[in-house]
Enzyme design. Structure first.
Site, PDB file in Angstrom:
ATOM      1  N   GLU A  82       0.833  -1.217   0.000  1.00 47.96           N
ATOM      2  CA  GLU A  82       0.000   0.000   0.000  1.00 47.96           C
ATOM      3  C   GLU A  82       0.860   1.256   0.000  1.00 47.96           C
ATOM      4  O   GLU A  82       1.692   1.443   0.896  1.00 47.96           O
ATOM      5  CB  GLU A  82      -0.914  -0.022   1.243  1.00 47.96           C
ATOM      6  CG  GLU A  82      -1.904   1.120   1.274  1.00 47.96           C
ATOM      7  CD  GLU A  82      -2.899   1.019   2.433  1.00 47.96           C
ATOM      8  OE1 GLU A  82      -3.225  -0.099   2.872  1.00 47.96           O
ATOM      9  OE2 GLU A  82      -3.348   2.072   2.901  1.00 47.96           O
ATOM     10  N   LYS A 266      -7.490  -0.852  11.629  1.00 49.36           N
ATOM     11  CA  LYS A 266      -6.854  -1.247  10.363  1.00 49.36           C
ATOM     12  C   LYS A 266      -5.668  -0.320  10.094  1.00 49.36           C
ATOM     13  O   LYS A 266      -4.606  -0.758   9.638  1.00 49.36           O
ATOM     14  CB  LYS A 266      -7.875  -1.184   9.226  1.00 49.36           C
ATOM     15  CG  LYS A 266      -7.398  -1.812   7.921  1.00 49.36           C
ATOM     16  CD  LYS A 266      -6.604  -0.886   7.026  1.00 49.36           C
ATOM     17  CE  LYS A 266      -6.212  -1.580   5.707  1.00 49.36           C
ATOM     18  NZ  LYS A 266      -5.410  -0.702   4.849  1.00 49.36           N
ATOM     19  N   ASP A 282       4.362 -14.439  11.795  1.00 41.23           N
ATOM     20  CA  ASP A 282       3.018 -14.908  11.472  1.00 41.23           C
ATOM     21  C   ASP A 282       2.052 -13.762  11.792  1.00 41.23           C
ATOM     22  O   ASP A 282       1.445 -13.704  12.868  1.00 41.23           O
ATOM     23  CB  ASP A 282       2.712 -16.159  12.313  1.00 41.23           C
ATOM     24  CG  ASP A 282       1.346 -16.748  11.989  1.00 41.23           C
ATOM     25  OD1 ASP A 282       0.551 -16.084  11.299  1.00 41.23           O
ATOM     26  OD2 ASP A 282       1.073 -17.869  12.462  1.00 41.23           O
ATOM     27  N   HIS A 379      -2.928  10.554   0.096  1.00 43.73           N
ATOM     28  CA  HIS A 379      -3.008   9.188  -0.403  1.00 43.73           C
ATOM     29  C   HIS A 379      -2.982   9.165  -1.929  1.00 43.73           C
ATOM     30  O   HIS A 379      -2.255   8.402  -2.542  1.00 43.73           O
ATOM     31  CB  HIS A 379      -4.317   8.571   0.102  1.00 43.73           C
ATOM     32  CG  HIS A 379      -4.312   7.089   0.060  1.00 43.73           C
ATOM     33  ND1 HIS A 379      -3.594   6.336   0.948  1.00 43.73           N
ATOM     34  CD2 HIS A 379      -4.932   6.212  -0.753  1.00 43.73           C
ATOM     35  CE1 HIS A 379      -3.783   5.072   0.687  1.00 43.73           C
ATOM     36  NE2 HIS A 379      -4.583   4.961  -0.348  1.00 43.73           N
TER      37      HIS A 379
HETATM   38  C1  MEV Z   1      -6.081   3.042   5.159  1.00 44.59           C
HETATM   39  O1  MEV Z   1      -5.242   1.968   4.783  1.00 44.59           O
HETATM   40  C2  MEV Z   1      -6.098   3.223   6.655  1.00 44.59           C
HETATM   41  C3  MEV Z   1      -7.050   4.328   7.183  1.00 44.59           C
HETATM   42  O2  MEV Z   1      -8.389   4.075   6.752  1.00 44.59           O
HETATM   43  C4  MEV Z   1      -6.963   4.253   8.704  1.00 44.59           C
HETATM   44  C5  MEV Z   1      -7.961   5.149   9.436  1.00 44.59           C
HETATM   45  O3  MEV Z   1      -9.048   5.447   8.890  1.00 44.59           O
HETATM   46  O4  MEV Z   1      -7.642   5.514  10.586  1.00 44.59           O
HETATM   47  C6  MEV Z   1      -6.667   5.675   6.690  1.00 44.59           C
END
Ligand code: MEV
Length: 427
Positions: A82, A266, A282, A379
Site C-alpha cells: 500500500e 486497520k 506470522d 493518499h
Molecule cells: C487506510 O489503509 C487506513 C485508514 O483508513 C486508517 C484510518 O481510517 O484511521 C486511513
C-alpha cells in the site's frame, strides 16, 4: 545506529538508499543483494516451505525513518503493497521522537494452549480432579521440552474454564499457560497440549477434542506510548490545538463506535503488519489476536487511545503480540535475516515492541490526516505513481506523469494516459 533521521531519503535512488542502509547496518554485499533482488530466495526455497509451490511473490520492502524507541534510534523495515504507509509512518515517527521517543514495554511471553474436554461426568467433580492434578500436568508438559525450561521458560500453570451449557453438551476448556521465551510459541504449545491430552482424558474420564494454542494471546502484551508537543502538530491553516483536538475526537469515535474502531485499528495494523511481514512473522496470528483483544470487554473498540496532557498529545497502544526470533523463517529467509540484522538482532519482546510502535505511528498519521485535510490528498498523490505505471509510464517518465496528475489533482488512468501521450509528444 546513531540516527534514524534520513532527511530526503524518499528522493534518493534505490542504490543510494541501499548504500545508506548498508553503512548503517554494516551489511555485506550478499546481504545488500538479498534486499535488492531477494537473491537467495527462489522457487526451490518456496518448494521447501509450502506445498504445491509454483513461484515466489515479491512485495516492496521499504525503510521507515525517524523512529526512536526508549531513547534509541532505529530504522524500521516494512514490507507492504500500500502506498503511503512508509511515508506516513516516517512522518508520524518524526513527531513522536522527542526525548526518549516512543516508550515501550512488554509482559512476560506467556502463550495459552487450549484443551477441549467433552462427555465427562459430574462437572464440579471433574473440575476438582483436574485442579488437583494441575501441577502434575504442568510437569508432564515441561517434560516434553526440557530445553525451554533450561532457558527460563516452560509451562507455568493449568486453568480450568467451564462452559456448562453448549450446543454439544457441557464443555471444559483447559488453559495451559506457557512462557515460550523468544519463540512465537505455536509449535511449543501445540506439542505440549497434544502430549498431555491422553492424561487429561484419563483424569476426566471424558473425551478430548481440540488441542491447540489460542491466538488471543492476552497474557503476552506489548505497550507503546508516544508523546508529541502540541505546537508541533500545527499544519496548513490548522493550529496545533485544533489538530490535537481532532485527534482526540477521532480516538473517542473509535472507542464508542465499532464501525469506526475497525477502520481505526486497520490503520494501526498497517504499521504492525508491514513490519511483521518484513520481520518474517506470522502476522495472521497477531491480527487475529489484536482484533479479539479489541473486543475483550464485549464490544469491539480501538486498540489505541489519544489524549491531551498539558501541552502534549499522548497516545498509547496495547496489543497481544505473538512473535518469535527463533524458529519460523527468521533464520532461513535471506531477506528476513537481513531485516533482523538491520534491527540489531532483537529479542522477541523487542521485536513485538517495534511492531506496536509502528502501529502507534501509523495510527497517528492516519487520524491526524483524517482530522484535518482528509486522507485522499496525501493518499492520492502517493497513489499517482501506481496509476502512472499502470498507464505504461517508463521509469524516466514516471515523475513527469505524476507531476501532471498532481497539477490537475485528477488521479485517473485516463488522465495518466493523456499526460503520457502529451509527454511523449513533446508537449
Ligand atoms: C487506510 O489503509 C487506513 C485508514 O483508513 C486508517 C484510518 O481510517 O484511521 C486511513
Amino acid at each position: 545506529m546513531t540516527t534514524s533521521r534520513l532527511p530526503g531519503f524518499y528522493r534518493r535512488t534505490i542504490a543510494e538508499r541501499l548504500d545508506t542502509v548498508q553503512k548503517a547496518a554494516q551489511l555485506t554485499t550478499e546481504e545488500v543483494s538479498a534486499l535488492r533482488d531477494a537473491a537467495g530466495f527462489d522457487c526451490d526455497n518456496a518448494d521447501r516451505m509450502v506445498e504445491n509451490a509454483i513461484g515466489v511473490f515479491p512485495l516492496p520492502l521499504g525503510l521507515a525513518a525517524n523512529f526512536r524507541l526508549n531513547g534509541e534510534d532505529l530504522l524500521v523495515p516494512m514490507a507492504v503493497e500500500e502506498p503511503s504507509v512508509l511515508a506516513a509512518a516516517s512522518n508520524a515517527a518524526n513527531l513522536l521522537r522527542e526525548g526518549p521517543g516512543i516508550v515501550t514495554s512488554s509482559t512476560e511471553p506467556i502463550m495459552i494452549g487450549q484443551i477441549q474436554v467433552l462427555d465427562f461426568g459430574d462437572l464440579p467433580a471433574t473440575r476438582r480432579r483436574l485442579e488437583a492434578e494441575a501441577e502434575r500436568l504442568v510437569e508432564m508438559a515441561n517434560a516434553v521440552n526440557p530445553r525451554l525450561v533450561e532457558r527460563g521458560g516452560g509451562a507455568q500453570r493449568l486453568l480450568v474454564r467451564e462452559f456448562p451449557d453448549t450446543a454439544v453438551g457441557p464443555m471444559l476448556v483447559l488453559h495451559l499457560e506457557v512462557n515460550v521465551c523468544d519463540a512465537m510459541g505455536a509449535n511449543i504449545i501445540n506439542t505440549m497440549v497434544e502430549s498431555i491430552a491422553p492424561e487429561v482424558e484419563a483424569i476426566t474420564l471424558g473425551r478430548v477434542r481440540l488441542r491447540i494454542l489460542s491466538n488471543l494471546a492476552d497474557k503476552r502484551l506489548v505497550r507503546a506510548q508516544g508523546r508529541v508537543p502540541i505546537e508541533r502538530l500545527a499544519r496548513g491553516d490548522w493550529t496545533g490545538d485544533e489538530v490535537a483536538q481532532g485527534i482526540v475526537e477521532a480516538s473517542v469515535m473509535a472507542d464508542v463506535d465499532p464501525y469506526r474502531a475497525a477502520t481505526h485499528n486497520k490503520g494501526a495494523m498497517n504499521g504492525v503488519d508491514a513490519f511483521l511481514v518484513a520481520a518474517g512473522q506470522d502476522w495472521r496470528a497477531v491480527e487475529a489476536g489484536c482484533h479479539a483483544y479489541a473486543a475483550r470487554d464485549g464490544r469491539y473498540r480501538s486498540l489505541s487511545r489519544w489524549g491531551i496532557d498539558g501541552d502534549t498529545l499522548v497516545g498509547t497502544i496495547e496489543i497481544p503480540m505473538q512473535v518469535g526470533v527463533v524458529g519460523g523463517i527468521t533464520k532461513t529467509h535471506p531477506v528476513v535475516r537481513v531485516v533482523h540484522k538491520i534491527l540489531g538482532f532483537p529479542s522477541a519482546a523487542r521485536l513485538g515492541e517495534i511492531a506496536a510502535a509502528s502501529g502507534l505511528a501509523q495510527n497517528l498519521a492516519a487520524i491526524m490526516a483524517l482530522a484535518t485535510d482528509g486522507i485522499q490528498k496525501g493518499h492520492m498523490s502517493m497513489h499517482a505513481r501506481n496509476i502512472a505505471m499502470e498507464a505504461g509510464a517508463a521509469t524516466d517518465e514516471l515523475e513527469r506523469v505524476v507531476a501532471e496528475l498532481r497539477k490537475t489533482r485528477t488521479y485517473t488512468s485516463t488522465e495518466a494516459a493523456g499526460a503520457l501521450k502529451r509527454i511523449r509528444g513533446g508537449a
